[in-house]
Design an enzyme around this catalytic site. Structure first.
Site, mmCIF file in Angstrom:
data_model
loop_
_atom_site.group_PDB
_atom_site.id
_atom_site.type_symbol
_atom_site.label_atom_id
_atom_site.label_comp_id
_atom_site.label_asym_id
_atom_site.label_seq_id
_atom_site.Cartn_x
_atom_site.Cartn_y
_atom_site.Cartn_z
ATOM 1 N N CYS A 133 0.760 -1.104 0.014
ATOM 2 C CA CYS A 133 0.155 0.079 -0.067
ATOM 3 C C CYS A 133 0.776 1.113 0.012
ATOM 4 O O CYS A 133 0.674 2.334 -0.903
ATOM 5 C CB CYS A 133 -0.974 0.055 1.077
ATOM 6 S SG CYS A 133 -0.181 0.156 2.692
ATOM 7 N N HIS A 166 -2.905 1.156 6.945
ATOM 8 C CA HIS A 166 -3.119 1.439 5.231
ATOM 9 C C HIS A 166 -3.170 2.523 4.687
ATOM 10 O O HIS A 166 -3.845 3.574 5.701
ATOM 11 C CB HIS A 166 -4.456 0.335 5.049
ATOM 12 C CG HIS A 166 -4.656 -0.331 3.711
ATOM 13 N ND1 HIS A 166 -3.956 -1.108 3.004
ATOM 14 C CD2 HIS A 166 -5.496 0.288 2.863
ATOM 15 C CE1 HIS A 166 -4.214 -1.220 1.875
ATOM 16 N NE2 HIS A 166 -5.436 -0.218 1.552
ATOM 17 N N HIS A 201 -5.791 1.624 -4.412
ATOM 18 C CA HIS A 201 -4.731 1.261 -3.359
ATOM 19 C C HIS A 201 -4.292 -0.209 -3.734
ATOM 20 O O HIS A 201 -4.893 -0.788 -4.497
ATOM 21 C CB HIS A 201 -5.420 1.357 -1.939
ATOM 22 C CG HIS A 201 -6.525 0.214 -1.874
ATOM 23 N ND1 HIS A 201 -6.688 -0.271 -0.765
ATOM 24 C CD2 HIS A 201 -7.492 -0.200 -2.639
ATOM 25 C CE1 HIS A 201 -7.832 -1.059 -0.885
ATOM 26 N NE2 HIS A 201 -8.293 -0.962 -2.074
#
Length: 333
Positions: free
Chosen positions: A248, A296, A308
């Site tokens: 990520c 994240h 993402h």
């Protein structure tokens, strides 16, 4: 003059200069009125992004069948050109065989004309054996007939191939014209699509794999969004920062690196490297973080969407931010 008498009445004289002034004033008023009318006329608003997209879709509806027809004609043309080349190769030995057979017949005719009958024919003529002369003449006649048939057979096969090749060549010429016409039409529609695409606002980012994104103010954010969208479908690999796989924070780092902005490959650091913006003020290109420990991060695209790298087994993709608890937004541009 006696009081009961009056001077004859005369019409009042209007100065010439006054008339000119009045005319000029009237002209000026009319011009102002016209100008005001022009100013009051509604201006034509520039087409919206959705309207431009609709026009591009309409052009594409015309272009796609043209492309497929072009592909069809080109495939047929390739097959027929190969057939023509194969026939031409087959004709080479036939041409040679025909020429050699014709030369043999020509040599025989020339020799008989210049030298007269050959020794074999002379021997037959002086032979006294009964039946020999007739038999030999029949044999010679058959030999000549065989030569003629050989030549005729070769020519027939050659002519057959020639006829097939002529048909193929005519078909190839037609298909080349069709291909060129379709290519010209494709070029024309491509130019129209390019013109329409150029009408997109400068703050619009349009990349395959992502929705059309409007309101991207920063040029760095435009670059980051464009680069991130180009990675859609690339696999998630933990610790990876591209160019073919990402985690990520590796994706956001890679996207902004292309825009000349360096982010640390760690979500917590990226949180501190950006400045806080509220959810209401968030705009495309901002980083959006999730969970209380910020483990994240994604690149916000607006309208509740982000791009993402989700997790192992899920490639880079566009999803809604609502499916995870949002911790906040950060702006790095």
């Amino acid at each position: 003059m006696p009081p009961d008498r009056h001077a004859p009445s005369q019409p009042p004289v209007r100065p010439v200069g006054a008339r000119r002034v009045v005319r000029r004033l009237l002209t000026l008023v009319a011009a102002v009125a016209v100008g005001a009318g022009l100013l009051a006329a509604p201006a034509h608003a520039a087409p919206s992004v959705d309207e431009i997209e609709a026009q591009i879709d309409k052009q594409w509806e015309q272009l796609e069948p043209t492309i497929e027809n072009y592909n069809k004609v080109r495939a047929q043309l390739k097959v027929n050109q190969k057939k023509s080349a194969d026939l031409e190769k087959k004709m080479v030995p036939l041409e040679l065989e025909s020429a050699l057979a014709m030369n043999r017949v020509g040599d025989m005719a020339a020799r008989y004309y210049i030298e007269g009958p050959s020794q074999e024919i002379g021997a037959l003529l002086v032979s006294t054996k009964p039946g020999t002369l007739g038999e030999q003449l029949v044999i010679l006649d058959r030999l000549a007939e065989q030569q003629r048939k050989q030549v005729a057979g070769v020519l027939a096969v050659r002519d057959k191939y020639n006829a097939q090749k002529q048909k193929l060549d005519a078909l190839i010429a037609t298909q080349i014209k069709q291909r060129d016409d379709l290519a010209a039409k494709k070029k024309q529609i491509d130019a129209e699509i390019k013109r329409l695409t150029a009408m997109m606002p400068k703050t619009t980012v349009k990349v395959e794999g992502c929705p059309t994104i409007n309101g991207v103010v920063s040029s760095a954010a435009q670059t980051a969004i464009r680069v991130a969208c180009q990675q859609v479908g690339d696999p998630y690999v933990w610790g990876a920062t591209g160019p073919n796989s990402f985690d990520c924070s590796g994706l956001t780092q890679y996207a902004y690196k292309a825009a000349g902005i360096y982010l640390t490959h760690f979500t917590g650091a990226q949180w501190n490297e950006g400045r806080a913006v509220s959810r209401d003020d968030a705009r495309p290109g901002d980083l959006v973080f999730f969970f209380s420990d910020l483990h994240h991060v994604g690149l916000y695209l607006g309208d509740g969407l982000m791009i993402h790298a989700p997790r192992t087994g899920k490639p880079v993709q566009v999803t809604k931010i609502a499916y995870m608890p949002v911790a906040g937004f950060r702006r790095v541009t």
